[in-house]
Scaffold this active site. Structure first.
Site, PDB file in Angstrom:
ATOM      1  N   GLY A 107       0.818  -1.202   0.000  1.00 11.76           N
ATOM      2  CA  GLY A 107       0.000   0.000   0.000  1.00 11.76           C
ATOM      3  C   GLY A 107       0.854   1.255   0.000  1.00 11.76           C
ATOM      4  O   GLY A 107       1.945   1.290   0.577  1.00 11.76           O
TER       5      GLY A 107
ATOM      6  N   ASP B 156       0.397   3.992   1.608  1.00  5.67           N
ATOM      7  CA  ASP B 156       0.611   4.482   2.970  1.00  5.67           C
ATOM      8  C   ASP B 156       1.776   3.762   3.633  1.00  5.67           C
ATOM      9  O   ASP B 156       2.587   4.379   4.328  1.00  5.67           O
ATOM     10  CB  ASP B 156      -0.662   4.346   3.807  1.00  5.67           C
ATOM     11  CG  ASP B 156      -1.205   2.923   3.865  1.00  5.67           C
ATOM     12  OD1 ASP B 156      -0.926   2.105   2.954  1.00  5.67           O
ATOM     13  OD2 ASP B 156      -1.948   2.621   4.825  1.00  5.67           O
ATOM     14  N   ARG B 157       1.886   2.477   3.376  1.00  7.98           N
ATOM     15  CA  ARG B 157       2.966   1.695   3.979  1.00  7.98           C
ATOM     16  C   ARG B 157       4.320   2.104   3.409  1.00  7.98           C
ATOM     17  O   ARG B 157       5.313   2.186   4.133  1.00  7.98           O
ATOM     18  CB  ARG B 157       2.701   0.209   3.794  1.00  7.98           C
ATOM     19  CG  ARG B 157       1.404  -0.206   4.512  1.00  7.98           C
ATOM     20  CD  ARG B 157       1.045  -1.631   4.278  1.00  7.98           C
ATOM     21  NE  ARG B 157       1.945  -2.474   5.061  1.00  7.98           N
ATOM     22  CZ  ARG B 157       2.008  -3.797   4.924  1.00  7.98           C
ATOM     23  NH1 ARG B 157       1.228  -4.409   4.056  1.00  7.98           N
ATOM     24  NH2 ARG B 157       2.825  -4.495   5.672  1.00  7.98           N
TER      25      ARG B 157
ATOM     26  N   ASP C 175       1.292   0.877  12.188  1.00  7.64           N
ATOM     27  CA  ASP C 175       0.310   1.890  11.797  1.00  7.64           C
ATOM     28  C   ASP C 175      -1.089   1.403  12.147  1.00  7.64           C
ATOM     29  O   ASP C 175      -1.534   0.359  11.677  1.00  7.64           O
ATOM     30  CB  ASP C 175       0.418   2.171  10.295  1.00  7.64           C
ATOM     31  CG  ASP C 175      -0.373   3.393   9.855  1.00  7.64           C
ATOM     32  OD1 ASP C 175      -1.182   3.925  10.636  1.00  7.64           O
ATOM     33  OD2 ASP C 175      -0.177   3.815   8.703  1.00  7.64           O
TER      34      ASP C 175
ATOM     35  N   THR D 116      -7.410   1.066   9.378  1.00  6.09           N
ATOM     36  CA  THR D 116      -8.433   0.038   9.198  1.00  6.09           C
ATOM     37  C   THR D 116      -7.832  -1.320   9.508  1.00  6.09           C
ATOM     38  O   THR D 116      -8.448  -2.164  10.149  1.00  6.09           O
ATOM     39  CB  THR D 116      -8.978   0.071   7.756  1.00  6.09           C
ATOM     40  OG1 THR D 116      -9.466   1.388   7.500  1.00  6.09           O
ATOM     41  CG2 THR D 116     -10.092  -0.931   7.572  1.00  6.09           C
TER      42      THR D 116
ATOM     43  N   THR E 124     -20.600  -6.628  30.070  1.00 10.74           N
ATOM     44  CA  THR E 124     -20.284  -6.940  28.669  1.00 10.74           C
ATOM     45  C   THR E 124     -19.365  -5.895  28.048  1.00 10.74           C
ATOM     46  O   THR E 124     -18.387  -6.245  27.378  1.00 10.74           O
ATOM     47  CB  THR E 124     -21.583  -7.067  27.846  1.00 10.74           C
ATOM     48  OG1 THR E 124     -22.381  -8.098  28.431  1.00 10.74           O
ATOM     49  CG2 THR E 124     -21.294  -7.414  26.405  1.00 10.74           C
TER      50      THR E 124
END
Length: 191
Positions: free
Chosen positions: A43, A45-46, A64, A67, A119
């Site tokens: 990607g 971004d990577r 990072d 998502t 929960t």
């Protein structure tokens, strides 16, 4: 990461603002970073994150929080040598909520205790402490496999939250991706 959306954005910017959009992996970055894996599968971004940390003396793991939670490994010679992709923290919480009807939507938070009393507390504990375990274990395994000391840098909004529990990272940089994009722009603007 979402090709259909990328095409829409690319078309919109070209049509309305007369701006051409390029993917980083299609730019001339060979002198900025060596890539030891299939460049088509990394990607942008990577790549920007990896380029932003190169200093030719240190080995890096860049974590990072997006998502997906990504771990990118940059060797001391300035080479991107691979990484790890895990489900993102918020994605995991959302999947729990969507797939188990009785589980509510909760926000990520550091619980005061590991053992939850309700929960929401149980879910927050499972995700928070589960990710602490994931972060520590993956980074340790990368260091062992690489066989040398590594500096671990995190980026993305959740880095400080996880750093507050245990010292997982050596440093957090909120603008790491933008710094990499600036370096790539500066290098390519006169080519």
């Amino acid at each position: 990461v979402v090709p259909d959306k990328f095409k829409i954005i690319k078309f919109f910017l070209l049509k309305n603002l007369k701006l051409k959009v390029f993917e980083i992996k299609n730019l001339n970055i060979n002198k900025l970073i060596k890539i030891s894996v299939n460049k088509k599968q990394i990607g942008s971004d990577r790549l920007a994150n990896a380029i932003s940390v190169i200093d030719k003396k240190k080995n890096f793991i860049v974590v990072d929080f997006g998502t997906a939670t990504t771990f990118d490994v940059v060797d001391h010679d300035g080479a991107y040598i691979g990484g790890v992709i895990a489900p993102g923290v918020n994605l995991s919480l959302e999947a729990l909520h969507q797939e188990a009807a009785a589980l509510p939507h909760v926000d990520i938070a550091r619980p005061d205790r590991v053992i939850g009393k309700n929960t929401v507390m149980c879910m927050q504990s499972g995700v928070f402490w589960g990710y602490i375990g994931l972060l520590k274990e993956i980074c340790e395994r990368i260091k062992t496999e690489h066989g040398s000391k590594m500096k671990i840098i995190s980026t993305g909004g959740l880095g400080p939250l996880f750093q507050s529990a245990e010292k997982v990272f050596d440093e957090w940089k909120d603008d790491l991706t933008m710094h990499g994009l600036r370096l790539i722009f500066e290098y390519n603007k006169n080519l």
